[in-house]
Design an enzyme around this catalytic site. Structure first.
Site, PDB file in Angstrom:
ATOM      1  CB  VAL A  73       6.472 -24.566 -58.387  1.00  0.00           C
ATOM      2  CG1 VAL A  73       6.827 -24.673 -59.861  1.00  0.00           C
ATOM      3  CG2 VAL A  73       5.111 -23.899 -58.242  1.00  0.00           C
ATOM      4  CG  HIS A 157      15.354 -17.167 -55.147  1.00  0.00           C
ATOM      5  ND1 HIS A 157      16.205 -16.455 -55.956  1.00  0.00           N
ATOM      6  CD2 HIS A 157      14.187 -16.461 -55.130  1.00  0.00           C
ATOM      7  CE1 HIS A 157      15.583 -15.379 -56.420  1.00  0.00           C
ATOM      8  NE2 HIS A 157      14.351 -15.359 -55.923  1.00  0.00           N
TER       9      HIS A 157
HETATM   10  N1  LIG Z   1       8.695 -21.689 -58.906  1.00  0.00           N
HETATM   11  C1  LIG Z   1       9.789 -21.949 -59.578  1.00  0.00           C
HETATM   12  O1  LIG Z   1       9.710 -22.517 -60.655  1.00  0.00           O
HETATM   13  C2  LIG Z   1      11.151 -21.592 -59.023  1.00  0.00           C
HETATM   14  C3  LIG Z   1      12.246 -21.516 -59.885  1.00  0.00           C
HETATM   15  C4  LIG Z   1      13.517 -21.350 -59.364  1.00  0.00           C
HETATM   16  C5  LIG Z   1      13.662 -21.179 -57.982  1.00  0.00           C
HETATM   17  N2  LIG Z   1      12.578 -21.188 -57.170  1.00  0.00           N
HETATM   18  C6  LIG Z   1      12.772 -21.059 -55.714  1.00  0.00           C
HETATM   19  O2  LIG Z   1      12.443 -22.318 -55.123  1.00  0.00           O
HETATM   20  C7  LIG Z   1      11.879 -22.110 -53.824  1.00  0.00           C
HETATM   21  C8  LIG Z   1      10.498 -22.749 -53.800  1.00  0.00           C
HETATM   22  O3  LIG Z   1       9.680 -22.020 -54.704  1.00  0.00           O
HETATM   23  P1  LIG Z   1       8.309 -22.577 -55.278  1.00  0.00           P
HETATM   24  O4  LIG Z   1       7.904 -21.655 -56.363  1.00  0.00           O
HETATM   25  O5  LIG Z   1       8.412 -24.026 -55.514  1.00  0.00           O
HETATM   26  O6  LIG Z   1       7.398 -22.295 -54.038  1.00  0.00           O
HETATM   27  P2  LIG Z   1       5.831 -22.340 -54.000  1.00  0.00           P
HETATM   28  O7  LIG Z   1       5.296 -23.293 -54.983  1.00  0.00           O
HETATM   29  O8  LIG Z   1       5.281 -20.966 -53.940  1.00  0.00           O
HETATM   30  O9  LIG Z   1       5.812 -22.935 -52.521  1.00  0.00           O
HETATM   31  C9  LIG Z   1       4.821 -23.549 -52.049  1.00  0.00           C
HETATM   32  C10 LIG Z   1       5.315 -24.378 -50.872  1.00  0.00           C
HETATM   33  O10 LIG Z   1       5.591 -23.516 -49.753  1.00  0.00           O
HETATM   34  C11 LIG Z   1       4.695 -23.895 -48.712  1.00  0.00           C
HETATM   35  N3  LIG Z   1       4.359 -22.747 -47.871  1.00  0.00           N
HETATM   36  C12 LIG Z   1       4.005 -21.496 -48.296  1.00  0.00           C
HETATM   37  N4  LIG Z   1       3.771 -20.716 -47.224  1.00  0.00           N
HETATM   38  C13 LIG Z   1       3.999 -21.500 -46.118  1.00  0.00           C
HETATM   39  C14 LIG Z   1       3.947 -21.268 -44.718  1.00  0.00           C
HETATM   40  N5  LIG Z   1       3.627 -20.066 -44.219  1.00  0.00           N
HETATM   41  N6  LIG Z   1       4.244 -22.292 -43.899  1.00  0.00           N
HETATM   42  C15 LIG Z   1       4.582 -23.494 -44.396  1.00  0.00           C
HETATM   43  N7  LIG Z   1       4.647 -23.785 -45.703  1.00  0.00           N
HETATM   44  C16 LIG Z   1       4.371 -22.791 -46.546  1.00  0.00           C
HETATM   45  C17 LIG Z   1       3.510 -24.477 -49.473  1.00  0.00           C
HETATM   46  O11 LIG Z   1       2.726 -25.265 -48.646  1.00  0.00           O
HETATM   47  P3  LIG Z   1       1.233 -24.788 -48.212  1.00  0.00           P
HETATM   48  O12 LIG Z   1       0.793 -23.699 -49.146  1.00  0.00           O
HETATM   49  O13 LIG Z   1       0.479 -26.020 -48.304  1.00  0.00           O
HETATM   50  O14 LIG Z   1       1.467 -24.297 -46.865  1.00  0.00           O
HETATM   51  C18 LIG Z   1       4.232 -25.314 -50.509  1.00  0.00           C
HETATM   52  O15 LIG Z   1       4.792 -26.477 -49.983  1.00  0.00           O
HETATM   53  C19 LIG Z   1      11.844 -20.599 -53.619  1.00  0.00           C
HETATM   54  O16 LIG Z   1      13.014 -20.213 -52.960  1.00  0.00           O
HETATM   55  C20 LIG Z   1      11.837 -20.056 -55.056  1.00  0.00           C
HETATM   56  O17 LIG Z   1      12.328 -18.734 -55.144  1.00  0.00           O
HETATM   57  C21 LIG Z   1      11.337 -21.397 -57.662  1.00  0.00           C
END
Ligand SMILES: NC(=O)c1ccc[n+]([C@@H]2O[C@H](COP(=O)([O-])OP(=O)(O)OC[C@H]3O[C@@H](n4cnc5c(N)ncnc54)[C@H](OP(=O)(O)O)[C@@H]3O)[C@@H](O)[C@H]2O)c1
Length: 384
Positions: A73, A157
């Protein structure tokens, strides 16, 4: 801070933009540096592109190789904004997964700008660690091995660093550890950038090895398209963020909506009426007024009947939920909440389980009624 009566009167009669300008002007007159803003009487440091321009960010980052690990995301939002702002970016993503294909569809080229996680981490001098928080735990030992002296390890984060006893993520002392945390979904990071606005982000430096950690942080914050940046610490960010999303932003919001919808249904109101009075009127009308000019403005633009009742009941609701918020905050600080997150999201079938829970919400009467109400909006009625 003391405010003169004429100044207060003036502030009441003008818009938010002018108020901000006047506050900045007054602070400047008092010799305070630009970028300090008065938030309701408390002075805080903020950085916008006026204080830290995109050109300056380009200068600060000109010798950096930026790697974004993860294309879920936040990954796409931040990577595409960086790219559009003229920074060269490479992506690290597990091969063969949907997110790999998404990166290809967005123009990243395997072997040139898209690599498996370790390969991408080795190539970068700034590693934007945007795997899910559980994904960071799972990959840490491999990523750690790719870090070189002077690299910047960047988070969005405070989770992994603050709860190091649970995550095991303890960076070597020879790297900068920095954070820019957008206050919104990665989708909005991108859509706000595309519509010319920006998303507000907090920033923090946890470890400054190079002596340049703060300018690297601010440069990245501006480069990913932040509207303004405000200062925090990794701890403050994670405590407030976990509380906010479990509270007003998502958990509490969904909970109070369900409670009111169910109450109205129990007393014989139709789904259409219950949904309109609970969600549609909020999202399509009232919350937009709050966003524009604040809660008092929204109250002032509703009927005097609504105002009277809302003013009388506001305190009752605040007092009813205050103990729940207190419990929530304590569970965040104690690490109970992060323990649950790591356990649930590290399970191999976490996506399937999550989808089941989301489907329950989607298939409930309330949200099926919502789909019908949305479809009836004039702008949606004529869509194929
Ligand atoms: N979501 C938001 O809008 C938001 C807002 C502010 C801050 N954040 C922070 O930004 C960071 C990223 O969050 P996100 O929400 O973007 O994450 P997300 O969408 O849940 O992350 C997915 C990513 O992580 C990878 N992943 C998950 N498990 C994995 C594993 N075991 N090994 C390797 N890759 C793995 C996924 O690849 P695969 O599933 O293909 O392995 C994909 O690239 C976090 O620290 C979050 O707290 C997020």
């Amino acid at each position: 801070m003391h405010r003169s009566a004429p100044f207060i009167r003036l502030c009441r009669t003008i818009g938010a933009k002018e108020r901000l300008w006047i506050t900045r002007f007054k602070l400047k007159q008092k010799g305070e540096i630009m970028g300090k803003i008065d938030f309701g009487g408390v002075i805080e440091e903020v950085i916008t592109s006026e204080e830290f321009s995109l050109e300056r960010a380009r200068e600060v980052l000109k010798n950096e190789k930026i790697t974004v690990l993860g294309y879920g995301v936040q990954g796409p939002g931040q990577a595409l904004n960086l790219k559009d702002n003229g920074f060269s970016v490479i992506i690290g993503q597990q091969e063969g997964e949907d997110y790999w294909d998404k990166a290809v569809a967005d123009g990243f080229v395997p072997g040139e700008t898209l690599f498996p996680i370790e390969e991408a981490a080795k190539r970068g001098t700034m590693i934007l660690y945007l795997l899910s928080d559980a994904g960071q735990v799972a990959t840490w030992n491999r990523v750690k091995a790719c870090l070189n002296k002077g690299d910047a390890l960047y988070f969005s984060h405070g989770f992994s660093i603050v709860y190091k006893d649970q995550t095991g993520i303890i960076p070597p002392p020879t790297v900068d550890v920095i954070m820019v945390a957008p206050k919104g979904s990665g989708r909005t990071v991108r859509t706000n950038f595309l519509d010319g606005s920006g998303i507000n982000s907090s920033f923090a430096v946890h470890q400054d090895f190079t002596g340049r950690a703060k300018e690297r942080t601010l440069a990245l914050g501006i480069a990913i398209g932040s509207g303004y940046l405000f200062s925090t610490t990794f701890e403050k960010e994670v405590y407030s963020d976990l509380t906010g999303e479990r509270g007003v932003l998502m958990g509490c919001l969904a909970g109070v909506m369900e409670a009111q919808y169910e109450l109205l249904r129990k007393h014989g109101h139709s789904p259409s009426e219950a949904f309109n009075e609970t969600v549609e009127e909020l999202t399509q009308s009232l919350i937009r007024l709050v966003a524009e000019n604040g809660m008092d403005w929204m109250y002032a633009n509703c009927s005097t009947t609504a105002q009277r009742g809302a003013l009388d009941w506001k305190g009752r609701f605040r007092d009813a939920v205050a103990p729940v918020f207190e419990e929530l905050y304590q569970k965040v600080v104690s690490g109970e909440e992060t323990r649950i997150v790591i356990e649930a999201n590290s399970a191999p079938d976490y996506r399937e389980r999550l989808e089941k829970e989301l489907a329950q919400i989607r298939n409930s009467e309330m949200w099926r009624a919502g789909a019908a109400v949305r479809a009836l909006r004039p702008e949606n009625r004529n869509k194929g």
